[in-house]
Scaffold this active site. Structure first.
Site, PDB file in Angstrom:
ATOM      1  N   ARG A  41       0.903  -1.066  -0.115  1.00  0.00           N
ATOM      2  CA  ARG A  41      -0.014   0.075  -0.141  1.00  0.00           C
ATOM      3  C   ARG A  41       0.887   1.365  -0.116  1.00  0.00           C
ATOM      4  O   ARG A  41       1.946   1.289   0.743  1.00  0.00           O
ATOM      5  CB  ARG A  41      -0.871   0.022   1.269  1.00  0.00           C
ATOM      6  CG  ARG A  41      -2.002  -0.789   1.066  1.00  0.00           C
ATOM      7  CD  ARG A  41      -3.080  -0.392   0.282  1.00  0.00           C
ATOM      8  NE  ARG A  41      -4.211  -1.405   0.088  1.00  0.00           N
ATOM      9  CZ  ARG A  41      -4.374  -2.297  -0.839  1.00  0.00           C
ATOM     10  NH1 ARG A  41      -3.465  -2.905  -1.687  1.00  0.00           N
ATOM     11  NH2 ARG A  41      -5.398  -3.293  -0.818  1.00  0.00           N
TER      12      ARG A  41
ATOM     13  N   HIS B  13      -1.126  -0.536  -9.997  1.00  0.00           N
ATOM     14  CA  HIS B  13      -1.865  -1.628  -8.850  1.00  0.00           C
ATOM     15  C   HIS B  13      -2.121  -2.899  -9.655  1.00  0.00           C
ATOM     16  O   HIS B  13      -3.197  -3.545  -9.741  1.00  0.00           O
ATOM     17  CB  HIS B  13      -2.942  -1.006  -8.627  1.00  0.00           C
ATOM     18  CG  HIS B  13      -3.351  -1.499  -7.253  1.00  0.00           C
ATOM     19  ND1 HIS B  13      -3.722  -0.739  -6.094  1.00  0.00           N
ATOM     20  CD2 HIS B  13      -3.513  -2.537  -6.656  1.00  0.00           C
ATOM     21  CE1 HIS B  13      -3.997  -1.595  -5.099  1.00  0.00           C
ATOM     22  NE2 HIS B  13      -3.465  -2.989  -5.495  1.00  0.00           N
TER      23      HIS B  13
HETATM   24  P1  NAP Z   1      -1.243 -10.939   5.973  1.00  0.00           P
HETATM   25  O1  NAP Z   1      -1.404 -12.205   5.738  1.00  0.00           O
HETATM   26  O2  NAP Z   1      -2.246 -10.171   7.211  1.00  0.00           O
HETATM   27  O3  NAP Z   1       0.117 -10.597   6.617  1.00  0.00           O
HETATM   28  C1  NAP Z   1       0.573  -9.661   6.839  1.00  0.00           C
HETATM   29  C2  NAP Z   1       2.117  -9.610   7.448  1.00  0.00           C
HETATM   30  O4  NAP Z   1       2.569  -8.431   7.833  1.00  0.00           O
HETATM   31  C3  NAP Z   1       2.223 -10.739   8.640  1.00  0.00           C
HETATM   32  O5  NAP Z   1       3.583 -11.225   8.435  1.00  0.00           O
HETATM   33  C4  NAP Z   1       2.465  -9.593   9.718  1.00  0.00           C
HETATM   34  O6  NAP Z   1       2.958 -10.092  10.888  1.00  0.00           O
HETATM   35  C5  NAP Z   1       3.229  -8.454   9.007  1.00  0.00           C
HETATM   36  N1  NAP Z   1       2.708  -7.207   9.783  1.00  0.00           N
HETATM   37  C6  NAP Z   1       1.621  -6.608   9.942  1.00  0.00           C
HETATM   38  N2  NAP Z   1       1.990  -5.507  10.745  1.00  0.00           N
HETATM   39  C7  NAP Z   1       3.360  -5.284  11.051  1.00  0.00           C
HETATM   40  C8  NAP Z   1       4.032  -4.665  12.039  1.00  0.00           C
HETATM   41  N3  NAP Z   1       3.630  -3.466  12.388  1.00  0.00           N
HETATM   42  N4  NAP Z   1       5.306  -4.953  11.991  1.00  0.00           N
HETATM   43  C9  NAP Z   1       5.976  -6.177  11.292  1.00  0.00           C
HETATM   44  N5  NAP Z   1       5.164  -7.016  10.619  1.00  0.00           N
HETATM   45  C10 NAP Z   1       4.029  -6.568  10.674  1.00  0.00           C
HETATM   46  O7  NAP Z   1      -1.438 -10.011   4.645  1.00  0.00           O
HETATM   47  P2  NAP Z   1      -1.166 -10.445   3.022  1.00  0.00           P
HETATM   48  O8  NAP Z   1      -2.343 -11.050   2.598  1.00  0.00           O
HETATM   49  O9  NAP Z   1       0.105 -11.093   3.156  1.00  0.00           O
HETATM   50  O10 NAP Z   1      -1.282  -9.030   2.281  1.00  0.00           O
HETATM   51  C11 NAP Z   1      -0.564  -7.970   2.796  1.00  0.00           C
HETATM   52  C12 NAP Z   1      -1.078  -6.489   1.954  1.00  0.00           C
HETATM   53  O11 NAP Z   1      -0.557  -6.836   0.614  1.00  0.00           O
HETATM   54  C13 NAP Z   1      -2.489  -6.594   2.173  1.00  0.00           C
HETATM   55  O12 NAP Z   1      -2.618  -5.660   3.257  1.00  0.00           O
HETATM   56  C14 NAP Z   1      -2.797  -5.779   0.704  1.00  0.00           C
HETATM   57  O13 NAP Z   1      -2.697  -4.272   1.300  1.00  0.00           O
HETATM   58  C15 NAP Z   1      -1.554  -5.804  -0.274  1.00  0.00           C
HETATM   59  N6  NAP Z   1      -2.095  -6.535  -1.407  1.00  0.00           N
HETATM   60  C16 NAP Z   1      -1.617  -5.681  -2.598  1.00  0.00           C
HETATM   61  C17 NAP Z   1      -1.887  -6.332  -3.696  1.00  0.00           C
HETATM   62  C18 NAP Z   1      -1.455  -5.552  -4.985  1.00  0.00           C
HETATM   63  O14 NAP Z   1      -2.086  -5.911  -6.069  1.00  0.00           O
HETATM   64  N7  NAP Z   1      -0.721  -4.797  -4.966  1.00  0.00           N
HETATM   65  C19 NAP Z   1      -2.748  -7.483  -3.873  1.00  0.00           C
HETATM   66  C20 NAP Z   1      -3.159  -7.988  -2.649  1.00  0.00           C
HETATM   67  C21 NAP Z   1      -2.692  -7.526  -1.370  1.00  0.00           C
HETATM   68  P3  NAP Z   1       2.170 -11.120  12.078  1.00  0.00           P
HETATM   69  O15 NAP Z   1       1.812 -12.315  11.331  1.00  0.00           O
HETATM   70  O16 NAP Z   1       3.163 -11.450  12.965  1.00  0.00           O
HETATM   71  O17 NAP Z   1       1.001 -10.215  12.395  1.00  0.00           O
END
Ligand code: NAP
Length: 314
Positions: free
Chosen positions: A229, A277
């Site tokens: 993001r 995006h």
């Molecule tokens: P997720 O499964 O919720 O994983 C989030 C990761 O970030 C976890 O490892 C979490 O750690 C870590 N994290 C969160 N807050 C943190 C902090 N303050 N300090 C350190 N680590 C932190 O999310 P995901 O499914 O992998 O997706 C990640 C993001 O990608 C989404 O939220 C979305 O915004 C983005 N996205 C982008 C696209 C695109 O096309 N550009 C597509 C899909 C998603 P813990 O597990 O230890 O809590």
């Protein structure tokens, strides 16, 4: 009174029709109806809604919702607008999306690794210069965020021969990824990586996380890929880091404002690759199957899929 499932979205009429047709096919025992077509009693009886960028005002007219299923992965806007509502939020978690994202992470890591921005510049200047080659085993890629997307991307990079470091909130143990957590862990990952990939959710704790203080801890010439993001990065600080060469190149797929405004300096910056995006779009077919599985299971045994943690913010 018959319970229906409202589709609540601010998407094009064509997208809305496509979603409703596909979901109705996958859930033949359910009636999935556009929000605008609901009767008063259908609004009252709805306990589940399928949402795609919904208007909070529309959702407020569904007083008995137990949970909403988003067809997208990011939830920062939903949480910003709906955190205090009593219903649960379920986001799109799809292995196909993780695969697509891992493919994008590998593609753009290789783009940076094989100096494509520098060769493109040389071509524009009609320069024939061979740059030194470095093996992936001599490079470290740091992934910030080791969730559904980061873990799969990290594995793919390790398979391609890179040293992979990863950072998450809680400690993780993942084969072939040198995992770190906490403030000290962040320092280690950013100071040891040649390429940093952002796959963190946007939350109160990650907004503006990548700022001057963090850029100053990176090696001179580190590259950055942001596939999560835009607001996780402080843009002014990034431009300064690019101008000074602290950051060699940034591949940006997400921005504070999308579409990226015409006058945004990233468009014309020599050290920036702008993408619209596209790193991991929702796959219509697999997403439809996941939504229908979540809803069927809930109807059968009353158990909700994994919900977003409203306190944590993701
Ligand atoms: P997720 O499964 O919720 O994983 C989030 C990761 O970030 C976890 O490892 C979490 O750690 C870590 N994290 C969160 N807050 C943190 C902090 N303050 N300090 C350190 N680590 C932190 O999310 P995901 O499914 O992998 O997706 C990640 C993001 O990608 C989404 O939220 C979305 O915004 C983005 N996205 C982008 C696209 C695109 O096309 N550009 C597509 C899909 C998603 P813990 O597990 O230890 O809590």
């Amino acid at each position: 009174m018959e319970a229906v499932i409202p589709f609540v979205g601010q998407v094009s009429a064509e997208d809305e029709k496509n979603w409703i047709d596909a979901l109705s096919g996958a859930l033949p025992n359910e009636q999935i109806i556009p929000f605008a077509d609901l009767s008063e009693s259908q609004r009252t009886s709805s306990t589940i809604a399928i949402v795609a960028n919904p208007s909070p005002e529309d959702l407020a007219k569904l007083p008995n919702l137990v949970w909403i299923q988003s067809v997208w992965a990011g939830v920062e806007r939903l949480l910003g607008e709906l955190r205090d509502r009593p219903f649960e939020i379920v986001r799109m978690v799809d292995p196909e999306m993780s695969r697509t994202m891992a493919e994008a992470v590998l593609s753009w890591t290789l783009y940076l690794h094989r100096d494509m921005p520098a060769y493109a510049k040389q071509q524009r200047e009609r320069k024939w210069v061979e740059l030194p080659y470095t093996k992936p085993s001599q490079k470290t890629v740091g992934i910030l965020g080791l969730g559904k997307l980061g873990k799969v991307a990290g594995r793919k990079l390790a398979e391609a021969g890179f040293n992979v470091m990863g950072w998450s909130r809680r400690p993780e143990d993942i084969q072939n990824i040198n995992t770190k957590s906490g403030d000290d862990g962040l320092k280690q990952v950013i100071s040891q990586s040649d390429i940093i990939v952002l796959l963190l959710p946007l939350s109160d704790t990650t907004r503006g996380l990548l700022n001057k203080n963090v850029f100053d801890q990176m090696r001179i010439g580190t590259s950055l890929i942001n596939f999560s993001r835009g607001p996780i990065i402080d843009d002014d600080d990034l431009i300064e880091a690019l101008d000074t060469g602290r950051i060699d190149h940034a591949v940006l797929d997400v921005f504070h404002q999308e579409p990226l405004p015409q006058d945004n300096p990233f468009w014309g910056h020599e050290r920036v690759t702008v993408l619209p995006h596209i790193s991991a779009p929702t796959d219509f077919d697999t997403a439809t199957k996941i939504v229908s599985k979540n809803i069927s299971r809930y109807r059968k045994i009353g158990i909700l899929p994994m919900t977003v943690d409203k306190e944590r913010g993701y």
